[in-house]
Write an enzyme that holds these catalytic residues in place. Structure first.
Site, PDB file in Angstrom:
ATOM      1  N   GLU A   1      70.688  24.757 -71.602  1.00 52.34           N
ATOM      2  CA  GLU A   1      70.942  26.193 -71.725  1.00 52.34           C
ATOM      3  C   GLU A   1      71.051  26.534 -73.203  1.00 52.34           C
ATOM      4  OE1 GLU A   1      73.757  29.502 -69.497  1.00 52.34           O
ATOM      5  OE2 GLU A   1      73.778  27.415 -68.900  1.00 52.34           O
TER       6      GLU A   1
ATOM      7  N   GLU B   1      84.527  25.798 -70.495  1.00 54.18           N
ATOM      8  CA  GLU B   1      83.889  26.948 -69.849  1.00 54.18           C
ATOM      9  C   GLU B   1      84.711  27.441 -68.668  1.00 54.18           C
ATOM     10  OE1 GLU B   1      79.508  28.177 -68.106  1.00 54.18           O
ATOM     11  OE2 GLU B   1      80.058  26.061 -68.168  1.00 54.18           O
TER      12      GLU B   1
END
Length: 767
Positions: free
Chosen positions: A359, A643
């Site tokens: 990502e 996260e």
């Protein structure tokens, strides 16, 4: 814009995606000494430039990642000394100008769909050397079809997957005059619109630190593991000697699981470097990739692996640290340190979401949440102003829509058979698209430089105008996809958007904040549309209260985040504010002072509690050790912000979701509150020319300190609770900076530059 006579050239053969390009030059004679030599260089891909066998500078991964369709940055370096050394005292020696290329973001893999080369399928370089002599004569040498290209020691390179280097192919002869090799070939002209070329606004990526191994051991499965003691971003520099043709393999990961390398969160990113040995003493440094890791697994090492053979090289955009914080609670101090490392690792040319998996994109929601904290930790003014230029370029091409990621590679994924967005067709989205307003405003507050507002005003206004067209007849933002309170800890691992907070409430509140900030910006800059945005903000406020706030002051969905946003954004009148604060603290207490917010609420919940008279509960939220909380990751050894609140579960296993990173900065946005409220330093004017010193002790802390290197110099605040409960505050203000000291139970005190020592009585101190 500089006068470019050079052209972009690409090698006639691909050379494993890491070609070398070169030319030889001789300086013109009869014009005296070289007064100045300037090299400008850019690439489709990433490049390292060499002059006379030496690197032109110490940057890596240049020219970085921009919205290549509209912006391609070039580096500009003064190479007068380099050229002088190479040409010799009489300026007669031939000089080699060379470039090493790699795939980088331009042609490498991007996104989770496995696709690559979204911007182009050919690597290329544009290099121009301008030499000015004492008599004013100028000689220019640049890339053209006379250059040649050949293979390097790199046989594979990708930002996600790693780099393979074959030391048997290592040969620096290409950097020396007279080099001839039958494997080398020609180049051809590539396509490049010179109008897209821009100089860097922000800093380049550089090696900023080196970290030594802390432990080397053998795992239960018999694998050799190395712990560097810190989750970081970069690569391993390796010194090794072994049989020619043998391969040392380095796999990277952030965590261990079941005492082995925890690679599942990487998804499809291989994050693996392979080093093929020459048989002699080799030194490897894979500069065409980067990894997010704390641990490395080493396979194929000849003999015993020792700590002096490996060094972790930390790479980042070259940001100057500015903000400091420490307090009497070691875990809170470590939380702050984790946010520093998370910013350093993710501010790698683009403010990314994460640095390790498939990502590594510039998600706008992450930086919208974190920009005020980032601007305290580092001088990010130029870095984010550079990125905002890409945001505006993408926005202009998308009819005012601010993309979810910048640069917006997702626009190439949507519609692909394997790469369609899991969230449908992108459109303006609260918080994520609001980055176009919230980030410039955060920079204005931090640095006091109006240029960011002037440069970004059209972008700020275009975002709000677009959202205005998406509103329902009731004036609410309620009929399009929203990320909402992304990663609310109650959301299931497989669907991070299923938060308690109603996404339309979050969206409408966010629109109010953006419209309000654009109206304030328009007034500051003297724009005529200030009245339009002020009216929109007031209509949005009225619609929010009418449709989302009931007679008892309950806000629709009755979640911590909706109260935090309504209070922090100023959506409520005084009576509603008081009732919202009471309901907010009821929910926080009912949750056992565990975190109940995601990306939307987390940056604002402690401020909302503080503003409504519930400082003790804000501290209880901060100091909670159990999951979910800010300190839970710290208690189990985290060295960066995660996260998810539970990226690692209490039993030591990795969160089962497909999206789990151990280096995300967004949920660390509380560090802004640590500086302003716990330590007590905040701007009273943009840029800290005038400051507020207002520490609010609590939570059992006995001392805290902070310091900030602003544009005006170093401002510092330190407080301690002395025996008997007296609060002592030490303040240092640089020349030209004034402040207001506000302590519990005392009237405000105006102070000027210099050192000040202030005390409050035990009865006034908040314990």
């Amino acid at each position: 814009m500089p006068d470019w006579s050079a052209v972009l050239v690409s090698p006639n053969a691909d050379f494993d995606g890491a070609p070398l390009l070169r030319t030889e030059l001789r300086l013109d004679t009869g014009h005296g000494a070289v007064r100045r030599a300037v090299l400008r260089a850019t690439a489709h891909g990433v490049l390292e430039a060499f002059l006379g066998g030496e690197p032109v500078d110490d940057s890596v991964l240049s020219p970085g990642w921009t919205s290549y369709e509209w912006r391609l940055r070039y580096v500009e370096r003064d190479v007068t000394a380099l050229l002088g050394r190479a040409a010799g005292p009489d300026l007669a020696a031939p000089v080699v100008l060379g470039v090493a290329l790699g795939n980088g973001w331009f042609r490498g893999r991007l996104g989770w769909a496995g696709g690559r080369a979204y911007y182009g399928d050919e690597l290329g370089a544009l290099v121009q050397l301008d030499v000015t002599f004492d008599d004013g004569h100028t000689q220019t040498v640049g890339t053209d079809e006379s250059w040649t290209a050949g293979p390097s020691a790199t046989t594979a390179n990708d930002l996600y997957d790693g780099q393979t280097i074959d030391a048997r192919r290592q040969d620096d002869a290409w950097l020396r005059p007279g080099h001839v090799d039958p494997a080398w070939t020609g180049v051809h002209r590539g396509e490049l619109d010179l109008a897209t070329l821009e100089p860097y606004v922000g800093p380049p990526v550089r090696r900023v630190l080196e970290v030594a191994p802390q432990r080397i051991w053998t795992s239960p499965a018999g694998r050799t593991l190395v712990d560097f003691g810190q989750n970081l971003v970069g690569w391993l520099k390796v010194r090794v000697q072994g049989p020619a043709g043998s391969t040392v393999t380095l796999r990277h990961a952030e965590v261990l699981e079941h005492d082995e390398l925890g690679t599942r969160p990487l998804r499809s990113a291989a994050a693996t470097d392979r080093l093929v040995l020459s048989g002699g003493a080799d030194e490897f440094e894979p500069t065409l990739t980067f990894h997010g890791f704390r641990y490395a697994e080493v396979e194929g090492w000849p003999g015993e692996l020792t700590a002096d053979a490996l060094t972790a090289v930390v790479v980042s955009s070259d940001l100057r640290p500015t903000g400091e914080f420490a307090c009497s609670d070691a875990l809170v101090t470590q939380l702050h340190r984790n946010a520093v490392w998370g910013t350093r690792g993710n501010f790698l040319d683009v403010p990314t979401d994460c640095p390790q998996r498939d990502e590594r994109l510039g998600w706008t929601g992450d930086i919208a949440a974190f920009a005020p904290s980032a601007a305290y930790l580092f001088d990010v003014d130029d870095f984010l102003r550079d990125w905002l230029r890409d945001l505006a370029a993408e926005q202009r091409a998308a009819d005012g829509m601010v993309a979810w990621v910048v640069p917006d590679v997702l626009k190439y994924l949507v519609g692909d058979d394997v790469g369609a967005s899991p969230f449908g067709t992108p459109d303006s989205t609260a918080i994520w698209s609001d980055a176009s307003v919230w980030v410039p405003w955060a920079l204005w507050q931090a640095y006091g430089d109006r240029r960011v507002l002037e440069d970004q005003y059209d972008s700020m206004a275009a975002h709000v105008r677009r959202v205005e067209t998406l509103l329902s007849p009731t004036g609410l933002w309620e009929h399009s996809f929203q990320f909402g309170d992304w990663l609310d800890p109650t959301a299931p691992p497989e669907d991070a958007a299923l938060a308690k907070a109603d996404p339309s409430v979050v969206a409408t509140a966010s629109l109010f904040r953006s419209a309000d900030l654009v109206a304030r910006t328009a007034e500051l800059l003297g724009h005529d549309d200030q009245a339009h945005f002020r009216a929109l903000a007031e209509r949005t406020r009225a619609a929010f209260v009418e449709h989302y706030v009931d007679a008892e002051g309950r806000i629709a969905s009755d979640a911590v985040t909706v109260y935090a946003l309504a209070i922090a954004f100023g959506l409520l009148d005084a009576g509603q504010q008081e009732r919202a604060g009471e309901r907010l603290v009821e929910l926080v207490r009912a949750g056992g002072h565990h975190i109940q917010t995601g990306f939307a609420g987390t940056p604002f919940v402690t401020d909302a509690l503080t503003a409504t008279g519930h400082l003790d509960d804000a501290y209880a939220l901060l100091l909670q050790r159990e999951c979910p909380s800010w300190l839970y990751p710290v208690t189990i050894g985290a060295t960066t912000v995660w996260e998810r609140w539970d990226s690692m579960l209490p039993d030591g296993t990795i969160n089962p979701g497909e999206m789990t990173s151990f280096n995300h900065y967004a949920l660390g946005a509380v560090v802004d509150w640590l500086h302003r409220t716990v330590a007590g330093l905040a701007p009273l004017e943009p840029g800290y020319a005038r400051v507020l010193v207002a520490p609010q002790p609590g939570g059992g802390l006995t001392w805290a300190r902070t310091a900030l290197e602003s544009r005006h110099g170093r401002t510092a605040v330190a407080w301690s609770l002395e025996e008997g409960g007296e609060l002592q505050v030490d303040v240092t203000l640089p020349e030209g900076v004034t402040g207001v000291v506000r302590l519990p139970g005392q009237p405000d005190r105006e102070v000027g530059s210099g050192e000040h020592h202030v005390r409050s009585s035990p009865a006034a101190a908040v314990l």
